[in-house]
Design a protein around this motif. Sequence first.
Motif, PDB file in Angstrom:
ATOM      1  N   TYR A 141       0.835  -1.188   0.000  1.00 57.55           N
ATOM      2  CA  TYR A 141       0.000   0.000   0.000  1.00 57.55           C
ATOM      3  C   TYR A 141       0.878   1.250   0.000  1.00 57.55           C
ATOM      4  CZ  TYR A 141      -4.030  -2.895   1.468  1.00 57.55           C
ATOM      5  OH  TYR A 141      -5.031  -3.829   1.542  1.00 57.55           O
ATOM      6  N   TYR A 142       0.328   2.345  -0.569  1.00 63.57           N
ATOM      7  CA  TYR A 142       1.048   3.614  -0.594  1.00 63.57           C
ATOM      8  C   TYR A 142       0.093   4.767  -0.307  1.00 63.57           C
ATOM      9  CZ  TYR A 142       4.676   1.159  -3.360  1.00 63.57           C
ATOM     10  OH  TYR A 142       5.632   0.288  -3.815  1.00 63.57           O
ATOM     11  N   ILE A 143       0.633   5.828   0.289  1.00 66.94           N
ATOM     12  CA  ILE A 143      -0.020   7.136   0.310  1.00 66.94           C
ATOM     13  C   ILE A 143       1.023   8.169  -0.093  1.00 66.94           C
ATOM     14  CG2 ILE A 143      -1.709   6.524   2.083  1.00 66.94           C
ATOM     15  CD1 ILE A 143       0.051   8.122   4.079  1.00 66.94           C
ATOM     16  N   ASP A 144       0.573   9.297  -0.637  1.00 72.34           N
ATOM     17  CA  ASP A 144       1.542  10.349  -0.921  1.00 72.34           C
ATOM     18  C   ASP A 144       1.691  11.235   0.306  1.00 72.34           C
ATOM     19  OD1 ASP A 144      -0.935  11.702  -1.203  1.00 72.34           O
ATOM     20  OD2 ASP A 144      -0.044  13.167  -2.548  1.00 72.34           O
ATOM     21  N   VAL A 145       2.925  11.700   0.533  1.00 70.72           N
ATOM     22  CA  VAL A 145       3.252  12.559   1.674  1.00 70.72           C
ATOM     23  C   VAL A 145       4.206  13.646   1.200  1.00 70.72           C
ATOM     24  CG1 VAL A 145       2.934  10.749   3.419  1.00 70.72           C
ATOM     25  CG2 VAL A 145       5.185  11.061   2.343  1.00 70.72           C
ATOM     26  N   PRO A 146       4.300  14.768   1.913  1.00 70.41           N
ATOM     27  CA  PRO A 146       5.280  15.796   1.535  1.00 70.41           C
ATOM     28  C   PRO A 146       6.697  15.243   1.567  1.00 70.41           C
ATOM     29  CG  PRO A 146       3.694  16.660   3.117  1.00 70.41           C
ATOM     30  CD  PRO A 146       3.468  15.186   3.057  1.00 70.41           C
ATOM     31  N   LEU A 147       7.577  15.829   0.752  1.00 68.30           N
ATOM     32  CA  LEU A 147       8.961  15.360   0.691  1.00 68.30           C
ATOM     33  C   LEU A 147       9.688  15.541   2.015  1.00 68.30           C
ATOM     34  CD1 LEU A 147       9.997  16.647  -2.863  1.00 68.30           C
ATOM     35  CD2 LEU A 147       9.591  14.285  -2.162  1.00 68.30           C
ATOM     36  N   THR A 148       9.171  16.419   2.863  1.00 63.21           N
ATOM     37  CA  THR A 148       9.795  16.652   4.167  1.00 63.21           C
ATOM     38  C   THR A 148       9.369  15.639   5.219  1.00 63.21           C
ATOM     39  OG1 THR A 148       8.010  18.202   4.680  1.00 63.21           O
ATOM     40  CG2 THR A 148      10.030  19.126   3.746  1.00 63.21           C
ATOM     41  N   GLU A 149       8.417  14.770   4.890  1.00 67.84           N
ATOM     42  CA  GLU A 149       7.889  13.808   5.864  1.00 67.84           C
ATOM     43  C   GLU A 149       8.926  12.753   6.217  1.00 67.84           C
ATOM     44  OE1 GLU A 149       6.166  13.229   8.470  1.00 67.84           O
ATOM     45  OE2 GLU A 149       4.276  13.714   7.450  1.00 67.84           O
ATOM     46  N   LYS A 150       8.823  12.200   7.436  1.00 68.69           N
ATOM     47  CA  LYS A 150       9.731  11.170   7.935  1.00 68.69           C
ATOM     48  C   LYS A 150       8.946   9.880   8.192  1.00 68.69           C
ATOM     49  CE  LYS A 150      13.111  14.181   8.156  1.00 68.69           C
ATOM     50  NZ  LYS A 150      14.212  14.162   7.163  1.00 68.69           N
ATOM     51  N   VAL A 151       9.569   8.748   7.855  1.00 71.60           N
ATOM     52  CA  VAL A 151       8.908   7.449   8.054  1.00 71.60           C
ATOM     53  C   VAL A 151       8.541   7.247   9.518  1.00 71.60           C
ATOM     54  CG1 VAL A 151       9.237   4.953   7.932  1.00 71.60           C
ATOM     55  CG2 VAL A 151      10.037   6.384   6.061  1.00 71.60           C
ATOM     56  N   GLU A 152       9.423   7.700  10.428  1.00 69.78           N
ATOM     57  CA  GLU A 152       9.177   7.467  11.854  1.00 69.78           C
ATOM     58  C   GLU A 152       7.934   8.196  12.363  1.00 69.78           C
ATOM     59  OE1 GLU A 152      12.923  10.132  11.431  1.00 69.78           O
ATOM     60  OE2 GLU A 152      12.070   8.327  10.489  1.00 69.78           O
ATOM     61  N   ASN A 153       7.413   9.144  11.593  1.00 69.78           N
ATOM     62  CA  ASN A 153       6.178   9.818  11.985  1.00 69.78           C
ATOM     63  C   ASN A 153       4.936   8.998  11.656  1.00 69.78           C
ATOM     64  OD1 ASN A 153       7.657  12.049  12.841  1.00 69.78           O
ATOM     65  ND2 ASN A 153       7.489  13.100  10.863  1.00 69.78           N
ATOM     66  N   TRP A 154       5.153   7.837  11.015  1.00 72.62           N
ATOM     67  CA  TRP A 154       4.030   7.028  10.564  1.00 72.62           C
ATOM     68  C   TRP A 154       4.102   5.613  11.148  1.00 72.62           C
ATOM     69  CZ3 TRP A 154      -0.137   8.688   7.825  1.00 72.62           C
ATOM     70  CH2 TRP A 154      -0.060   9.984   7.301  1.00 72.62           C
ATOM     71  N   PHE A 200      -1.841  18.438  -6.034  1.00 75.63           N
ATOM     72  CA  PHE A 200      -0.595  19.182  -6.007  1.00 75.63           C
ATOM     73  C   PHE A 200      -0.735  20.411  -5.110  1.00 75.63           C
ATOM     74  CE2 PHE A 200       0.047  16.397  -9.469  1.00 75.63           C
ATOM     75  CZ  PHE A 200       1.396  16.391  -9.798  1.00 75.63           C
ATOM     76  N   PRO A 201       0.330  20.770  -4.383  1.00 79.17           N
ATOM     77  CA  PRO A 201       0.226  21.905  -3.454  1.00 79.17           C
ATOM     78  C   PRO A 201      -0.215  23.199  -4.107  1.00 79.17           C
ATOM     79  CG  PRO A 201       2.253  20.674  -3.065  1.00 79.17           C
ATOM     80  CD  PRO A 201       1.657  20.117  -4.317  1.00 79.17           C
ATOM     81  N   GLU A 202       0.172  23.417  -5.351  1.00 80.11           N
ATOM     82  CA  GLU A 202      -0.161  24.669  -6.025  1.00 80.11           C
ATOM     83  C   GLU A 202      -1.560  24.667  -6.629  1.00 80.11           C
ATOM     84  OE1 GLU A 202       2.056  22.147  -9.154  1.00 80.11           O
ATOM     85  OE2 GLU A 202       2.101  22.477  -6.982  1.00 80.11           O
ATOM     86  N   ASP A 203      -2.244  23.538  -6.593  1.00 81.15           N
ATOM     87  CA  ASP A 203      -3.560  23.443  -7.210  1.00 81.15           C
ATOM     88  C   ASP A 203      -4.609  24.225  -6.419  1.00 81.15           C
ATOM     89  OD1 ASP A 203      -2.510  21.868  -9.147  1.00 81.15           O
ATOM     90  OD2 ASP A 203      -3.514  20.019  -8.547  1.00 81.15           O
ATOM     91  N   GLY A 204      -5.542  24.788  -7.150  1.00 78.49           N
ATOM     92  CA  GLY A 204      -6.667  25.486  -6.543  1.00 78.49           C
ATOM     93  C   GLY A 204      -7.974  24.861  -6.968  1.00 78.49           C
ATOM     94  N   PRO A 205      -9.088  25.563  -6.765  1.00 75.18           N
ATOM     95  CA  PRO A 205     -10.406  25.023  -7.118  1.00 75.18           C
ATOM     96  C   PRO A 205     -10.531  24.643  -8.588  1.00 75.18           C
ATOM     97  CG  PRO A 205     -10.630  26.949  -5.701  1.00 75.18           C
ATOM     98  CD  PRO A 205      -9.187  26.870  -6.075  1.00 75.18           C
ATOM     99  N   PHE A 206      -9.897  25.413  -9.482  1.00 68.68           N
ATOM    100  CA  PHE A 206      -9.998  25.094 -10.910  1.00 68.68           C
ATOM    101  C   PHE A 206      -9.370  23.741 -11.213  1.00 68.68           C
ATOM    102  CE2 PHE A 206      -8.240  24.976 -15.187  1.00 68.68           C
ATOM    103  CZ  PHE A 206      -9.353  25.280 -15.960  1.00 68.68           C
ATOM    104  N   GLU A 207      -8.143  23.531 -10.710  1.00 69.42           N
ATOM    105  CA  GLU A 207      -7.450  22.267 -10.975  1.00 69.42           C
ATOM    106  C   GLU A 207      -8.225  21.088 -10.407  1.00 69.42           C
ATOM    107  OE1 GLU A 207      -4.662  25.488 -11.637  1.00 69.42           O
ATOM    108  OE2 GLU A 207      -5.935  25.007  -9.908  1.00 69.42           O
ATOM    109  N   ARG A 208      -8.801  21.264  -9.223  1.00 67.80           N
ATOM    110  CA  ARG A 208      -9.592  20.177  -8.633  1.00 67.80           C
ATOM    111  C   ARG A 208     -10.832  19.912  -9.481  1.00 67.80           C
ATOM    112  NH1 ARG A 208     -10.108  15.394  -7.293  1.00 67.80           N
ATOM    113  NH2 ARG A 208     -11.948  14.913  -6.038  1.00 67.80           N
ATOM    114  N   ALA A 209     -11.473  20.967  -9.982  1.00 71.14           N
ATOM    115  CA  ALA A 209     -12.644  20.778 -10.831  1.00 71.14           C
ATOM    116  C   ALA A 209     -12.281  20.024 -12.103  1.00 71.14           C
ATOM    117  CB  ALA A 209     -13.264  22.131 -11.171  1.00 71.14           C
TER     118      ALA A 209
END
Length: 389
Positions: free
Chosen positions: A220-233, A352-361
């Motif tokens: 299984y996978y989830i996406d996480v920020p590049l700053t995330e640490k495995v030990e936090n999960w 994506f972090p830069e996405d707004g309502p338009f991109e989600r739509a």
Amino acid sequence: MKTHVCIIGAGPAGLLLGHLLRAEGVDCVVLERRSPDYVLSRIRAGVLENVTVGLMERLGLDGRMKAEGLWHDGFNLADGERLIRIDIGELVGNRVMVYGQTEVTRDLMEASAERDLQVVYEADDVALHDLESDTPYVTYTKDGAEHRVDCRFIVGCDGFHGPSRKSIPASVGQEFERVYPFGWLGILADVPPCNHELIYANHERGFALASMRSETRSRYYIDVPLTEKVENWPDERLWDELATRLGPEAAAHITRGPSIDKSIAPLRSFVFAPMRHGSLMLCGDSAHIVPPTGAKGLNLAASDVYYASAALTGFFNRQDNDAISAYSDTALARVWKSERFSWSLTRLMHRFPEDGPFERAMQVAELDYIASSRAAQTSIAENYVGLPV
């Protein structure tokens, strides 16, 4: 040591190429920086296209794959509320095989001795020389001694960080790259999968993937920020997040268990061109990287090997130089199409972090279109099972 072809890297691409050349009577040697145990410890993808399955069949090394692998006729896209099944069997009359890359490597590795494929493990300080000549050579050290391999061609199957691509002058090559703002946090556990087919999920909390290596081992996978640490999960937190992102239908069938592997892999799209310089040819991750969305990494390496083995066999057995000359253009034509598919599926299923309502739509509209359009589903299925070689 003298040989026709020196292959750098004993992952699945290097070993597959070595076996194909030996089967056609072409002498070769494979150099690998790591030990066999280390090579087999690397956990990688497990969805095989027909090109990969076909090469293993050609070598007669498909017995365990056929006995233990899982044929899949479809996969699913999820948007938090529903599953959109892409029926690749019905849409394009094809299927894929779920069989771990580690197992492919193991099958190739175990057959090396009996098939007279020479593999030198723990070869340090590998360096490539005289690539623009017809007499290139490779040097390496092992057990404190320096060794030299004289050959006609060198094939770099040594991954993104290996020495092969770096040996090509900067003035000759061009790099195309897209680094994604997240990584995939993966968990491997000896539990039954929650679905008999893969599920790619786009949830408001982020991406998730339900995959498997067998009927009793799940990935299984989830996406996480590049700053995330495995030990936090810790395991329980990750299982909770997977259940949320995959949606209620999949969550109801998740079996939880202790992780046997947990890691975060960064995502990037990368292509280096050309894939041949003088007497050096590049295969697999040494020339291109795809995000794991779409499961193209190993399969692209296999298609490179398909083209490279045909070109090298033609050169040595029939004095045919045309395929050698065309190798880069031929391989890159398929690489770019697979890069496009992996990029588009990544863009569709991730927030994506830069996405707004338009991109989600736009994502919602695209998923609605896919759900209602046989043409859209056919296009996805055609790319998922792998374009022709």
